[in-house]
Write an enzyme that holds these catalytic residues in place. Structure first.
Site, short mmCIF file in Angstrom:
data_model
loop_
_atom_site.label_atom_id
_atom_site.label_comp_id
_atom_site.label_asym_id
_atom_site.label_seq_id
_atom_site.Cartn_x
_atom_site.Cartn_y
_atom_site.Cartn_z
N LYS A 68 0.81 -1.23 0.00
CA LYS A 68 0.00 0.00 0.00
C LYS A 68 0.85 1.28 0.00
CE LYS A 68 -4.18 -1.91 2.11
NZ LYS A 68 -5.24 -1.70 3.09
N ASP A 104 -10.14 2.75 2.46
CA ASP A 104 -10.23 2.04 3.75
C ASP A 104 -11.05 2.84 4.78
OD1 ASP A 104 -8.84 -0.25 3.03
OD2 ASP A 104 -6.90 0.60 3.55
#
Ligand code: ATR
Length: 277
Positions: A68, A104
């Site tokens: 990420k 997220d």
């Protein structure tokens, strides 16, 4: 029409449930010429993988552990959430470039809103346990939702401090050994640590000081009802399990790649749960 291919990139990637989610929506919504696949990428190969998207007819991707942060660094364009978190979990083809996004925090909030409609985040403090990757998105989302006081506790205090500095967040840091006392007056309790996960030690937390009208949620979704959620439910607290975060964070990516906003349904939850079991 060319097949629109989307990958989920991780190392390892076998565990990823994203293909179940996206392929369910592709079938359910009747999207033609669309394919969502796992793609294992070793860390040293991530750059070459992203550079090869056009040649491989990739129109987007999900990015998971451990890529990420590197994906954020490698991409030249980002949405605000990715900029804030310096991490990318979704990549979208914008024609002239690929944009790194982060859904997220959206997934975390959408899960709470779906599980407990009407919950007012501005009504009182939140206590967050853990300061790893998942905590970053949760903390930023809570601050953005107007939580008046965020308490953060982590086994390794230095990691919690670094996280707050990095995100430029005003947070009350709590010693890990003082976590039970820090439940006083809390409206929202969030476990972002890996404690309570299958094959991990349990989360030890005496809930006595937690108001019974507080909402309790756990990022851990295997098991679906963690010991924390069970204890909270049994003393009358409302709870929201972590599986919904996984499902909801997938929504914006799917919409961006395929032009249709999908629904998080009970049928989808059941499908992912069946795979877990
Ligand atoms: P994720 O990306 O899922 O958040 P992570 O970055 O590995 O995963 O973070 C795991 C979190 O669980 C961390 O907050 C970690 O605490 P440390 O920062 O002290 O490592 C926490 N955690 C893991 N095992 C733990 C344990 N045995 N006791 C307390 N906290 C633990």
């Amino acid at each position: 029409m060319n097949t629109r291919k989307v990958w989920v990139l991780g190392w390892p990637i076998e565990h990823s449930r994203s293909p179940i989610i996206h392929n369910y929506w592709i079938a359910k919504l009747g999207i033609e010429n669309a394919l969502y696949e796992k793609h294992a990428v070793e860390p040293e190969n991530l750059k070459a993988c992203l550079d090869g998207f056009r040649a491989a007819s990739i129109v987007g991707a999900n990015v998971t552990v451990p890529h990420k942060e590197t994906a954020y660094a490698l991409l030249t364009h980002h949405d605000n959430a990715a900029k804030r978190l310096k991490a990318v979990n979704t990549i979208v083809d914008c024609g002239t470039h690929f944009e790194g996004r982060n859904t997220d925090g959206y997934g975390f909030m959408a899960n709470l809103k779906a599980g407990h409609p009407g919950f007012d985040f501005t009504q009182g403090p939140a206590l967050v346990l853990g300061a790893g990757g998942a905590a970053r998105a949760v903390l930023a989302a809570l601050a953005e939702a107007g939580v008046p006081e965020i308490r953060l506790t982590n086994r390794t205090a230095a990691k919690a401090e670094a996280l707050c500095r990095d995100l430029d967040l005003k947070v009350t840091l709590i010693d890990w050994d003082e976590r039970a006392a820090a439940l006083e007056g809390v409206r929202l309790l969030v476990n972002t640590s890996s404690l309570g996960m299958k094959n991990m030690p349990p989360l030890e937390l005496d809930l006595t000081a937690l108001p019974t009208d507080a909402l309790v949620t756990d990022i851990v979704y295997a098991p679906l009802e963690t010991v924390l959620l069970k204890q909270a439910r049994e003393r009358g607290n409302k709870t929201v399990d972590g599986l919904g975060m996984l499902l909801h964070q997938a929504v914006p990516g799917f919409e961006a790649w395929f032009g249709v906003r999908p629904d998080v349904t009970e049928e989808l939850r059941a499908l992912v749960l069946a795979d877990m079991n």
